[in-house]
Design a protein around this motif. Structure first.
Motif, PDB file in Angstrom:
ATOM      1  N   GLY A 210       0.832  -1.091   0.034  1.00 30.82           N
ATOM      2  CA  GLY A 210      -0.002  -0.105   0.034  1.00 30.82           C
ATOM      3  C   GLY A 210       0.818   1.386  -0.022  1.00 30.82           C
ATOM      4  O   GLY A 210       0.264   2.415  -0.161  1.00 30.82           O
ATOM      5  N   ARG A 395      -3.014  -3.140   1.371  1.00 31.39           N
ATOM      6  CA  ARG A 395      -3.769  -2.740   0.267  1.00 31.39           C
ATOM      7  C   ARG A 395      -4.439  -3.937  -0.446  1.00 31.39           C
ATOM      8  O   ARG A 395      -5.370  -3.744  -0.983  1.00 31.39           O
ATOM      9  N   HIS A 399      -8.532  -4.824  -0.915  1.00 35.23           N
ATOM     10  CA  HIS A 399      -9.041  -4.877  -2.113  1.00 35.23           C
ATOM     11  C   HIS A 399      -9.930  -6.373  -2.220  1.00 35.23           C
ATOM     12  O   HIS A 399     -10.942  -6.340  -2.656  1.00 35.23           O
ATOM     13  N   VAL A 428      -6.758  -0.420   5.689  1.00 34.42           N
ATOM     14  CA  VAL A 428      -5.967   0.687   4.987  1.00 34.42           C
ATOM     15  C   VAL A 428      -6.072   1.713   6.302  1.00 34.42           C
ATOM     16  O   VAL A 428      -5.640   2.770   6.026  1.00 34.42           O
TER      17      VAL A 428
END
Length: 430
Positions: A210, A395, A399, A428
């Motif tokens: 990320g 990250r 997703h 996140v």
């Protein structure tokens, strides 16, 4: 035990087998005290002395140096050649078996370079078979046990593979650390193809954890270095890394420019196996960047699948291509055709890396939802959630949780969907 100790022991063993004293072996060219020092490991014989002793002992020079006969050496080198060929042809299980058999042979004990080749080959084969734990153990063993005998090129190759395995396993901290130990110093070593490959692994690890800003900055540095270096391999790797970072940063057109440049360089200079894999990866990017042209990418993926099946690409590359075919069919609102590809994916999952298996189950869940098979979709999403709960929030996991939430919403599971959305935000830091 040092190499000179082993040589001395072999000379002593053969001398006794021949019924010779040290004085008889030494006379007239050498002194018996010199022979004694050699046998005790206190002196290293010169190549000329070794050749003389081999002649006097009526044994092969190869045996005195390495502990194997010339015939055994030929068999070992032939075995390594067959194992490499199996790996190049995509027969990864066969390669793994052959490398393991070589390492089980005591003849490799006195052949450090051959043993290193076999251990490195076994690690790559284990990775290709999806056994990342074994691959990581082998690669770390090589780094720790062979720091002196390992060439700089091999050391870089080992760290490239190690970082890739950590990343595929989901351990992004280690994926970054092993590379930064080489590239993270105040003074960076002069760029080579190997270091560009290593840097590409670091770009991928930054991106997946990320850290898009760091990935973008470092990717630009790597691309500039590759332009100066000017080799096809360096340029292909650098443009590919820049493409992925650009796409994930929302700069799709820039990403397409980079990925097309990488493909053009590989088409002109690369080997067919790597070109087939890169073409499949290119189509995965195009599906993400230009989904409205899914029919075009689907047709090209069909060709890519055939190309991969006829090449020596590893099973993971072939699996990813079939998964992308399923994604293309979903974009084209063809869930039945996507389901056919998913059945092929399920047949290929055994032994694949855990993250790749998780992606496949998620895709299966999406396809089942589009086919109105709610129960199958739930089963697949349960498998995904179980895998995600064992991973550190990144990250990438955000997703996957987000996609899971969307599919749960699609099959009318509002409470579970909200929970998945919350977990995506938590990954996140929100």
């Amino acid at each position: 035990m040092a190499g000179q100790d082993l040589v001395g022991q072999r000379i002593k063993t053969v001398r006794r087998q021949r019924g010779l004293s040290q004085a008889q072996l030494a006379h007239p060219e050498l002194s018996d005290s010199y022979v004694s020092l050699i046998e005790s490991g206190k002196r290293t014989p010169t190549p000329a002395v070794l050749e003389l002793l081999a002649e006097k002992l009526d044994c092969s020079l190869t045996y005195l140096i390495n502990g194997v006969t010339a015939e055994q050496m030929q068999e070992i080198e032939l075995g390594l050649g067959y194992a490499r060929l199996a790996m190049e042809n995509g027969e990864v299980s066969e390669a793994r078996t052959r490398y393991a058999e070589l390492l089980a042979d005591s003849g490799l004990a006195g052949l450090p370079q051959h043993r290193q080749d076999a251990e490195y080959g076994l690690a790559l084969a284990a990775e290709a078979c999806g056994d990342l734990d074994d691959a990581i153990t082998l690669l770390n063993g090589l780094r720790q046990n062979d720091p002196v005998t390992m060439s700089p090129e091999r050391h870089i190759a080992v760290v490239v593979a190690l970082s890739r395995c950590y990343r595929e396993q989901g351990d992004l901290v280690q994926a970054v650390n092993v590379v930064e130990q080489i590239l993270g110093g105040a003074v960076r070593p002069a760029w080579t193809d190997g270091l560009i490959r290593l840097a590409s692994q670091l770009v991928a690890a930054y991106f997946e954890r990320g850290d898009l800003l760091r990935a973008r900055q470092f990717s630009a540095e790597v691309l500039a270095a590759a332009e100066v270096l000017g080799t096809p391999q360096a340029l292909t790797l650098a443009h590919w890394g820049a493409a992925i970072v650009a796409v994930e940063s929302g700069r799709g057109d820039e990403g397409v420019t980079h990925v097309e440049r990488a493909l053009a360089i590989q088409s002109e200079h690369g080997d067919p196996r790597r070109l087939a894999r890169l073409r499949s990866d290119y189509l995965e990017v195009m599906l993400a960047v230009r989904p409205m042209q899914a029919a075009t990418w689907r047709d090209q993926l069909v060709k890519a699948e055939k190309e991969l099946s006829e090449s020596s690409a590893n099973p993971m590359a072939k699996l990813r291509c079939v998964m992308n075919l399923a994604r293309a069919e979903l974009l084209l609102a063809n869930p039945q055709q996507a389901g056919e590809h998913i059945r092929s994916v399920c047949d290929m999952l055994d032994g694949m890396p855990k993250l790749l298996q998780m992606e496949a189950h998620l895709l299966h869940g999406q396809t089942s939802a589009e086919q109105h098979d709610r129960q199958q979709a739930l089963r697949e999403l349960d498998t995904v959630a179980e895998a995600l709960d064992q991973l550190t929030g990144t990250r990438y996991t955000a997703h996957v949780w987000l996609t899971t939430a969307q599919v749960l919403e699609r099959i009318d599971e509002p409470d579970r969907s909200v929970d998945a959305y919350k977990k995506a935000l938590a990954c996140v830091g929100l």
